[in-house]
Design a protein around this motif. Structure first.
Motif, mmCIF file in Angstrom:
data_model
loop_
_atom_site.group_PDB
_atom_site.id
_atom_site.type_symbol
_atom_site.label_atom_id
_atom_site.label_comp_id
_atom_site.label_asym_id
_atom_site.label_seq_id
_atom_site.Cartn_x
_atom_site.Cartn_y
_atom_site.Cartn_z
ATOM 1 N N LEU A 79 -9.119 9.408 3.694
ATOM 2 C CA LEU A 79 -8.054 8.586 4.496
ATOM 3 C C LEU A 79 -8.814 8.288 5.586
ATOM 4 N N ARG A 88 0.883 -1.223 -0.065
ATOM 5 C CA ARG A 88 -0.042 0.153 -0.102
ATOM 6 C C ARG A 88 0.970 1.350 -0.092
ATOM 7 N N LEU A 92 -8.926 1.760 0.668
ATOM 8 C CA LEU A 92 -7.689 1.936 1.245
ATOM 9 C C LEU A 92 -6.834 2.587 0.060
ATOM 10 N N SER A 151 -5.888 5.939 -0.727
ATOM 11 C CA SER A 151 -4.811 6.936 -0.585
ATOM 12 C C SER A 151 -4.105 7.293 -2.197
ATOM 13 N N THR A 199 -0.997 5.092 5.559
ATOM 14 C CA THR A 199 -1.193 4.736 4.928
ATOM 15 C C THR A 199 -0.878 2.712 5.700
#
Length: 323
Positions: A139, A49, A178, A182, A77
């Motif tokens: 986020l 990520r 996510l 991100s 993240t």
């Protein structure tokens, strides 16, 4: 097969710096929380990520160096992702992850829950300090999605009426949100147009769904050594993933086994055999490939660069884990 290390070559130095920074960012006043955090970030993992965040940052900042805010976003993240894993392991009562003892098995559920909370709190604090309201909103939504995904999974245990759409929705909340948000946030910090920001979101969403589908296939086809947990774990716990949902369309008796929660001897072995006899795994592979292709289509909006090529190759790599 291309290795992750090779894929992430354009941001190799950035990832080394990230690993060092993470250990400093999560240093806690309480020794046990500090030990739990150290254990987590020392457990390896692909750093998938934050690598995506860094690749998008470099791919959208071709004429300038990436900023400290890009780097901090990558760190946030990974912190959010790790916090979610800690809580997942408590809920699932997992003893191993990536062939390493989980925080809950090593320190107990109480410390594991607090360690996860601590990481979420730390990430939220650093997120607020980015001073970008849109990124904060993106986020923050991810943290909400994690909780919603976990609740949906808990409510749908052993539910043979679960639809493919509901499975994909849960997979978005637990995995793709996510990566999607991100990715978009990295573009926003680079000042990209709203259209490109949306394409970056779609890249992350489709890549995240492909990644989750592949993970769910590997739960049936992978070995315990490769998975870092017993094969078939999801099915045993009543978490019906895409291969099982497809198999239910072909194997009516599978429904009986699931609805009685594998309570009779040999039930789980029979269920696994029925899934492998069906076209469920092959259909799941096709769906993962379709999602990966959609991701590649979306990332093509960026100018040609090493980083963009790495993001394209990453979509291919996700599906290649099946072969």
């Amino acid at each position: 097969m291309t290795s992750v290390t090779t894929l992430f070559a354009p941001v190799e130095g950035d990832l080394k710096l990230l690993t060092e920074n993470l250990k400093n960012l999560v240093s806690a006043r309480h020794p046990i929380l500090g030990a739990a955090a150290e254990h987590l970030f020392g457990a390896g993992g692909k750093r998938l990520r934050p690598a995506i965040v860094l690749l998008i940052s470099r791919g959208t900042m071709l004429d300038a160096e990436i900023t400290q805010r890009h780097r901090r976003l990558a760190e946030i993240t990974e912190m959010i992702h790790t916090a979610s894993l800690v809580h997942d392991d408590v809920v699932d009562e997992s003893e191993m992850r990536r062939n390493v003892a989980t925080v809950n098995s090593r320190f107990g559920n109480r410390i594991a829950v607090l360690a996860g909370d601590f990481l979420f709190a730390q990430s939220s604090w650093y997120l607020a300090n980015l001073d970008n309201l849109l990124v904060v909103k993106l986020l923050s939504e991810v943290i909400r999605d994690f909780a919603e995904g976990e609740i949906l999974q808990g409510l749908n245990r052993f539910d043979t009426s679960l639809s493919i759409e509901a499975y994909l929705e849960k997979s978005y909340y637990k995995t793709a949100s996510l990566i999607a948000n991100s990715s978009k946030a990295a573009g926003i910090l680079s000042g990209v147009s709203p259209e490109i920001a949306q394409n970056l979101y779609e890249y992350g969403r489709n890549l995240g769904l492909a990644f989750q589908i592949v993970d769910d296939i590997l739960d049936f086809t992978g070995s315990t050594e490769v998975l870092g947990k017993p094969a078939g774990s999801d099915l045993v716990s009543g978490n019906l993933t895409i291969p099982a949902l497809y198999a239910l369309e072909e194997k009516p008796y599978l429904e009986t086994l699931i609805e009685r929660e594998f309570s009779q001897e040999g039930d789980i072995q029979q269920a696994l055999a029925l899934i492998k006899e069906s076209s469920g795994i092959e259909r799941s592979r096709l769906l993962a490939s379709q999602q990966a292709k959609l991701a590649v289509d979306k990332i093509s909006c960026l100018k040609a660069s090493e980083s963009r090529q790495a993001l394209i190759n990453l979509a291919d790599y996700v599906v290649s884990r099946l072969y």
